[in-house]
Design a protein around this motif. Sequence first.
Motif, PDB file in Angstrom:
ATOM      1  N   MET A   1       0.789  -1.169  -0.016  1.00  0.00           N
ATOM      2  CA  MET A   1       0.151  -0.067   0.025  1.00  0.00           C
ATOM      3  C   MET A   1       0.824   1.273   0.116  1.00  0.00           C
ATOM      4  N   PRO A   2       0.633   2.207  -1.019  1.00  0.00           N
ATOM      5  CA  PRO A   2       1.386   3.328  -0.946  1.00  0.00           C
ATOM      6  C   PRO A   2       1.160   4.177   0.519  1.00  0.00           C
ATOM      7  N   LEU A   3       2.314   4.774   0.780  1.00  0.00           N
ATOM      8  CA  LEU A   3       2.243   6.002   1.787  1.00  0.00           C
ATOM      9  C   LEU A   3       1.472   7.013   1.452  1.00  0.00           C
ATOM     10  N   SER A   4       0.775   7.647   2.554  1.00  0.00           N
ATOM     11  CA  SER A   4      -0.265   8.699   2.435  1.00  0.00           C
ATOM     12  C   SER A   4       0.603   9.808   2.906  1.00  0.00           C
ATOM     13  N   HIS A   5       0.265  11.067   2.584  1.00  0.00           N
ATOM     14  CA  HIS A   5       0.665  12.473   2.741  1.00  0.00           C
ATOM     15  C   HIS A   5       0.314  12.443   4.418  1.00  0.00           C
ATOM     16  N   ARG A   6      -0.949  12.035   4.704  1.00  0.00           N
ATOM     17  CA  ARG A   6      -1.492  12.011   6.168  1.00  0.00           C
ATOM     18  C   ARG A   6      -0.464  11.387   7.109  1.00  0.00           C
ATOM     19  N   GLN A   7      -0.144   9.926   6.705  1.00  0.00           N
ATOM     20  CA  GLN A   7       0.866   9.388   7.444  1.00  0.00           C
ATOM     21  C   GLN A   7       2.127  10.109   7.778  1.00  0.00           C
TER      22      GLN A   7
ATOM     23  N   LEU B   1       5.438   0.352   6.009  1.00  0.00           N
ATOM     24  CA  LEU B   1       7.025   0.470   5.737  1.00  0.00           C
ATOM     25  C   LEU B   1       7.816  -0.863   6.180  1.00  0.00           C
ATOM     26  N   GLY B   2       7.140  -1.753   7.193  1.00  0.00           N
ATOM     27  CA  GLY B   2       7.557  -2.860   7.861  1.00  0.00           C
ATOM     28  C   GLY B   2       8.893  -2.553   8.568  1.00  0.00           C
ATOM     29  N   LEU B   3       8.787  -1.456   9.271  1.00  0.00           N
ATOM     30  CA  LEU B   3       9.890  -0.902  10.003  1.00  0.00           C
ATOM     31  C   LEU B   3       9.385  -0.718  11.516  1.00  0.00           C
ATOM     32  N   THR B   4      10.150  -1.116  12.373  1.00  0.00           N
ATOM     33  CA  THR B   4       9.912  -0.492  13.953  1.00  0.00           C
ATOM     34  C   THR B   4      10.319   0.750  14.241  1.00  0.00           C
TER      35      THR B   4
END
Length: 311
Positions: free
Chosen positions: A1-7, A45-48
């Motif tokens: 899923m693409p990142l959003s500006h809100r995130q 992102l699959g990151l902590t």
Amino acid sequence: MPLSHRQLDAFRMFMETGSVTAAAERLRVSQPAVSKSLVGLEYDLGLTLFTRARKRLVPTHDAQLLYREVERLFSSLNDIESFARDLRYLKSGELHIASAASLGHTLVADSLASFAAEHHKARIVFNVSTTVSQIVISQQVDLGFSLIQVQHPALLNEPLFHARGVCVVPKGHRLAGREAITAEDLRDEQFISFIRDSRMRHIIDATFEQQRISRYQQYEVFTSVEACALVSRGLGVSIVEPLGVAYAQWPDLWVARFDPAIRFTFNVMRPRHRAPSRLAEAYLGHLHKAIGRIRGDAEADGRLIELNLPT
């Protein structure tokens, strides 16, 4: 899923303020909305990005590295917004102009200087050339200015203004001091002509040929500026368009009205298949105002500059 500006916005605000509550206040959204955006960002992102300590989020090293990149991204977005704003208000953009020397070294250069002061972020490319029509045809410029009106399917031509030619003679010449000089007065004079096959040469030669008046034509020049330079040094007399005289100081030159009237038409050319830029249209409007001011000033103080606007 693409990142959003809100995130990314929520992440940036959190990193700047250090708390979900402060970030929510800055963004004018609820705390749960910010928390949801941060959790979603980690997942996508699959990151902590955060550790949880006593109900508080603590950024990880990966979060610090990501923040630097997000800051760079938002800085670029701000630059884009600023650039777009400048474009909207015509403060920036690009303007490409080609001009014949008679206009380029005088009126166009003068008006470009004042236009640039009002549009200080605009990039201006200005070329004085003997091949203006070819440059316009090849779509390299927004506007071209010339004494020649070229008919070509890739060109749009329209007259900019008409100017009456003046006669220039050395200050010590027998004709110096006259308000008007006729073609007959120049019989057998050493006459400084424009180069062969130029528009100005054809117009001037036709006047003398119609009255069967001979002249010596030993010297040829490209523009009125060179003609005035040679005349002021005593090499002969000439008929020139008035702008070159008006924009330069020639202490050794006498300028008189020439009869019969010889009129030159200065034209503006546009590339037919290149969309006109708003900046080019703004400059053209600025140039028309400059022409009007010169015309008004000349009429007010009696200078030998006669400019007429096309009807």
